[in-house]
Enzyme design. Structure first.
Site, mmCIF file in Angstrom:
data_model
loop_
_atom_site.group_PDB
_atom_site.id
_atom_site.type_symbol
_atom_site.label_atom_id
_atom_site.label_comp_id
_atom_site.label_asym_id
_atom_site.label_seq_id
_atom_site.Cartn_x
_atom_site.Cartn_y
_atom_site.Cartn_z
ATOM 1 N N ASP A 11 48.556 35.680 34.051
ATOM 2 C CA ASP A 11 47.378 34.765 34.598
ATOM 3 C C ASP A 11 46.072 33.632 33.879
ATOM 4 O O ASP A 11 46.521 34.401 32.936
ATOM 5 C CB ASP A 11 46.565 36.127 35.920
ATOM 6 N N ASP A 13 42.810 32.755 34.491
ATOM 7 C CA ASP A 13 41.008 33.590 34.197
ATOM 8 C C ASP A 13 41.365 34.611 34.810
ATOM 9 O O ASP A 13 41.728 35.169 35.860
ATOM 10 C CB ASP A 13 40.720 32.505 35.817
ATOM 11 N N ASP A 193 45.027 39.520 37.181
ATOM 12 C CA ASP A 193 43.635 41.025 37.225
ATOM 13 C C ASP A 193 43.402 40.674 38.733
ATOM 14 O O ASP A 193 42.909 41.847 39.470
ATOM 15 C CB ASP A 193 42.242 39.842 36.951
#
Length: 249
Positions: A11, A13, A193
């Site tokens: 991932d 961001d 996240d």
């Protein structure tokens, strides 16, 4: 540190990069692009970025390098073996985008992120706007057949992800990549996240891979944990000014 038999999915961001007040305000740490390129070579190409951003935006962010990528939470997927995307934006999306901008003008700090075929409403700088933006997003979804409402960290997003259980998400895209070279037959590893990464964790876990949650969100399907993006970069071997632990636990 990554091993040579991994298929690595990352991932962007909140995982590779620290979150910023707006998507355009993220900072690319020195050495990150080059380290990812070195890992891509070491893994025989089995490295992909996985993001809610469009693939076009990922290419801009990581230019001049170009990586395999999953964009729009799985609605886009690009590799040497796969190249899939979604159809043009429905006519209703333009009016919804205009209405979102008018609503954002009422709340200082709200960001309307135009992703072309998707629309994200951010309230990181305007927490009081969350109820209004959530209600707007839910109402707008009724006008967009084939779209999904995706919740994230202080963001709600309308994106072309299909309907119901058969819809597209990051997990579907990771599973598709794992069926083709150079990812096929490798140990899948995915670090993310946000809530949007849970489908990816599930796919990796089902294949006895390594799922890594970045941050302290709970609950999560991830089986391992890293504290923050700086720890992720250290884990990957990037030399920057990060702080904190970098062992996966």
């Amino acid at each position: 540190m990554p091993t040579d038999d991994w298929a690595l999915f990352l991932d962007v961001d909140g995982c590779l990069l620290e979150l910023a007040d707006t998507p355009d305000a993220v900072v690319m740490p020195d050495g990150l692009r080059e380290r990812l390129a070195a890992l891509q070579s070491r893994l025989c190409g089995a490295l992909a970025l996985v993001s809610g951003r469009t693939i076009a935006k990922l290419d801009e962010l990581f230019a001049p390098l170009r990586f395999d990528a999953v964009g729009l939470h799985g609605a886009e997927c690009r590799s040497r073996q796969l190249n899939s995307g979604v159809a043009a934006s429905p006519p209703a999306l333009a009016a919804i985008r205009d209405a979102a901008q008018r609503l954002a003008a009422v709340y200082e700090g709200v960001v309307v992120e135009d992703k072309g075929r998707a629309l994200a409403l951010h309230w990181r700088r305007a927490p009081d706007a969350e109820p209004a933006l959530q209600a707007f997003a839910a109402h707008s979804l009724e006008q967009l057949p084939g779209y999904r409402l995706q919740q994230g960290r202080q963001v709600a997003e309308l994106y072309p992800g299909g309907d119901g259980e058969g819809g597209l998400d990051k997990g579907h895209a990771i599973a598709a990549l794992l069926e083709v070279p150079p990812y096929r037959g490798r140990t899948p590893v995915f670090a993310g996240d946000d809530f949007t990464d849970e489908s990816g964790f599930e796919q990796v876990n089902a294949r006895e891979g390594i799922s890594v949650l970045v941050g302290d969100r709970s609950p999560s399907e991830a089986r391992f944990h890293l504290r923050d993006p700086a720890a992720v970069r250290a884990w990957l071997g990037v030399r920057d000014d990060m702080q904190g632990d970098h062992e996966v636990d």
